[in-house]
Design an enzyme around this catalytic site. Structure first.
Site, PDB file in Angstrom:
ATOM      1  N   GLU A 194       0.961  -1.424   0.030  1.00 31.67           N
ATOM      2  CA  GLU A 194       0.062   0.036  -0.048  1.00 31.67           C
ATOM      3  C   GLU A 194       0.963   1.222   0.020  1.00 31.67           C
ATOM      4  OE1 GLU A 194      -2.451  -0.179   3.281  1.00 31.67           O
ATOM      5  OE2 GLU A 194      -2.978   1.961   3.541  1.00 31.67           O
ATOM      6  N   ASP A 211       0.294   4.915   0.444  1.00 34.72           N
ATOM      7  CA  ASP A 211      -0.459   6.087   0.900  1.00 34.72           C
ATOM      8  C   ASP A 211      -0.158   7.530   0.492  1.00 34.72           C
ATOM      9  OD1 ASP A 211      -2.283   4.440   2.323  1.00 34.72           O
ATOM     10  OD2 ASP A 211      -1.169   4.474   3.955  1.00 34.72           O
ATOM     11  N   GLU A 248      -3.445  10.767   3.412  1.00 36.69           N
ATOM     12  CA  GLU A 248      -4.355  10.412   4.599  1.00 36.69           C
ATOM     13  C   GLU A 248      -4.526  11.594   5.335  1.00 36.69           C
ATOM     14  OE1 GLU A 248      -4.785   5.979   5.827  1.00 36.69           O
ATOM     15  OE2 GLU A 248      -2.578   6.507   6.094  1.00 36.69           O
ATOM     16  N   HIS A 304       3.842   1.457   2.706  1.00 39.00           N
ATOM     17  CA  HIS A 304       3.743   0.399   3.601  1.00 39.00           C
ATOM     18  C   HIS A 304       4.035  -0.851   2.642  1.00 39.00           C
ATOM     19  CE1 HIS A 304       0.857   1.804   6.654  1.00 39.00           C
ATOM     20  NE2 HIS A 304       0.508   2.728   5.827  1.00 39.00           N
TER      21      HIS A 304
END
Ligand SMILES: *[C@@H]1O[C@H](CO)[C@@H](O)[C@H](O)[C@H]1NC(C)=O
Ligand SMILES: *[C@@H]1O[C@H](CO)[C@@H](O)[C@H](O)[C@H]1NC(C)=O
Ligand SMILES: *[C@@H]1O[C@H](CO)[C@@H](O)[C@H](O)[C@H]1NC(C)=O
Length: 499
Positions: A230, A232, A235, A246
């Site tokens: 992932e 991001d 966020e 991640h």
């Protein structure tokens, strides 16, 4: 990120065919045009669409209107076990605006937080599509991703998230033929939390071992979780924002079971990095960089252009991912990311590199699961495979989003480096409160552009500036007290946090 999927069982009239396909409501994907740019800076519009994740959909018996799933429980007759349930149950089409509060206009997508129709919907998670049956695949290395966001209507406790995950382009249909619904119905989600609240994984239901959430009327967890890398990009709410890679040790969407999923039963026991390596300007020591009002460098009351660049060691798309840089553009001005200003970090960083991550985790006393899952190089292998763009809005039934916008963990002093992440109160973000007080919260993502580094943005009125080079200069001066700290001395207490 840690996302609990909400929703929702209906009791409407229907005809259908669990992952079968229901036909009560025609599935019409909202349009979301985006642009791909070339090194010369010329951009071409692509007619993209979005699809809502399957977890939000009405799941009912094939050829009946009996709910397979209601609130946070499964129907015992239709769903005695995972395989039977997938054969018996169908995912239906979505009324995007009426049921889910999802509207597309021009090149923008607005996601409302609470939508009250015959049922109450909380949040949503959508994916960008290349066609009605395939997700759009992005290869981020040596490229740049830019979008505009309006977060002015997102209070403490909410998360407007734009990110990439390594889902299968077809939603898992070809690898798992009992999945008859596929990307058209938003199947195949996975992320680095290996979420276990997903109702169907790998062409089977997740009913076996299902435990209804004690504090979320729309969610529960089954035996299985679904893992993948992932990235991001964003966020955020009006008070704080984080960019966080991640990596995972698995190289495609992978089902996990029980405690080997990590998460609640052993945070670091899984095949992914649940914490990631986050750059949140507030947490990294700059509390005036991003926030609500003209006193902040980036003012979240106004639209923001967010630029994220993925550098490789040799500046080719096949090189190892080596650095993730962030710029903002607001009111025509290009603004480099803020520099870290943290006790115990001797070098000031304003981008994400393995060196930054190690220094940050050491200073904060955090477990370095980023490094143990392969760091940026491993994140880059997921980018080689291609990733799917996710846009969502959510609230946090696990820890009230305190990891993003408040002090977390709340048991440590807020003065300890890494604990304070934003200005929100530690009592904020309780889902029931946020849902009651801010039902009309919303986020708008728009003007998505993708292309080689430097191709997707510019400052206005300063013709000839070259935005892709240079990353700002760190401010002069030391990095505060405790600069000689060894591991743990100035750091956090190493408790799990959700990043
Ligand atoms: C890659 O590009 C960046 C930015 O233009 C530059 O600073 C760096 O030296 C380049 N690296 C290599 C290995 O060419
Ligand atoms: C925060 O960032 C802004 C913009 O980069 C900078 O002018 C300011 O000095 C920074 N403040 C701190 C405390 O680092
Ligand atoms: C909600 O329940 C989950 C278990 O599903 C638990 O981990 C979490 O701490 C609870 N959250 C709150 C805020 O009570």
């Amino acid at each position: 990120m840690f996302q609990s999927a909400a929703l929702l069982a209906f009791s409407l009239a229907a005809v259908s065919y669990g992952q079968q396909v229901g036909t009560n409501t025609a599935e019409t994907h909202p349009s979301l045009p985006f642009q791909t740019c070339t090194a010369s800076g010329s951009c071409t519009t692509v007619q993209g669409k979005v699809v809502i994740d399957s977890n939000w959909r009405w799941v009912h018996g094939v050829g009946s209107t009996t709910n397979c799933y209601t609130g946070n429980t499964w129907d015992a007759t239709l769903c005695p076990d995972d395989a039977t349930c997938a054969a018996n149950c169908a995912l239906d089409g979505a009324d995007y605006s009426g049921t889910y509060g999802i509207t597309a206009s021009g090149n923008g997508l607005t996601l409302k937080f609470v939508t009250q129709s015959a049922n109450k919907n909380i949040g949503s998670r959508t994916y960008l599509m290349a066609s009605d049956t395939q997700y759009q695949i992005f290869k981020l290395k040596n490229n740049e991703f830019t979008f505009d966001v309006d977060m002015s209507q997102l209070p403490c406790g909410l998360n407007g998230a734009l990110y990439f995950v390594q889902m299968d382009a077809d939603g898992g249909m070809s690898r798992f033929p009992t999945n008859k619904a596929g990307a058209k119905y938003g199947t195949g989600y996975c992320d680095s939390q290996c979420p276990r609240d997903i109702k169907f994984i790998n062409g089977q239901a997740n009913v076996q071992g299902w435990a209804s959430s004690p504090n979320d009327t729309n969610a529960g967890t089954g035996n299985f979780g679904t893992c993948c890398a992932e990235m991001d990009i964003w966020e955020a709410n009006s008070q704080a924002a984080a960019v966080t890679p991640h990596p995972c040790t698995v190289t495609q969407q992978t089902r996990c079971s029980g405690t080997t999923c990590g998460g609640t039963a052993g945070r670091y026991a899984g095949v992914c990095d649940p914490d990631g390596c986050d750059f949140n300007s507030w947490r990294m020591g700059n509390e005036t960089f991003l926030g609500s009002g003209s006193g902040f460098t980036i003012d979240t009351t106004q639209k923001i252009t967010v630029v994220t660049q993925f550098f490789t060691a040799d500046n080719t798309s096949t090189g190892a991912l080596s650095e993730i840089r962030r710029f903002y553009v607001q009111n025509g001005k290009v603004i480099p990311n803020s520099f870290s200003n943290v006790a115990g970090m001797t070098t000031q960083h304003n981008s994400i590199s393995d060196n930054f991550c190690t220094a940050q985790k050491t200073a904060f006393g955090d477990t370095n699961s980023f490094s143990s899952n392969g760091g940026l190089v491993q994140m880059g292998t997921a980018m080689d495979a291609g990733m799917v763009l996710v846009m969502s809005v959510w609230d946090d039934h696990a820890v009230n989003m305190l990891w993003l916008d408040s002090d977390y963990p709340t048991t440590a002093p807020a003065t300890q480096p890494g604990i304070s992440r934003g200005p929100c109160a530690t009592t904020s973000g309780v889902p029931a409160t946020v849902e009651a007080q801010s039902p009309n919260a919303q986020v708008t993502y728009s003007n998505i552009k993708f292309g080689p580094i430097g191709s997707t943005f510019s400052s206005s009125g300063t013709g000839g500036s070259s935005p892709g080079t240079g990353n700002g200069t760190p401010p002069a001066g030391g990095s505060g007290g405790c600069s000689t700290a060894k591991y743990g001395q100035c750091g956090g207490i190493g408790e799990p946090h959700f990043v």
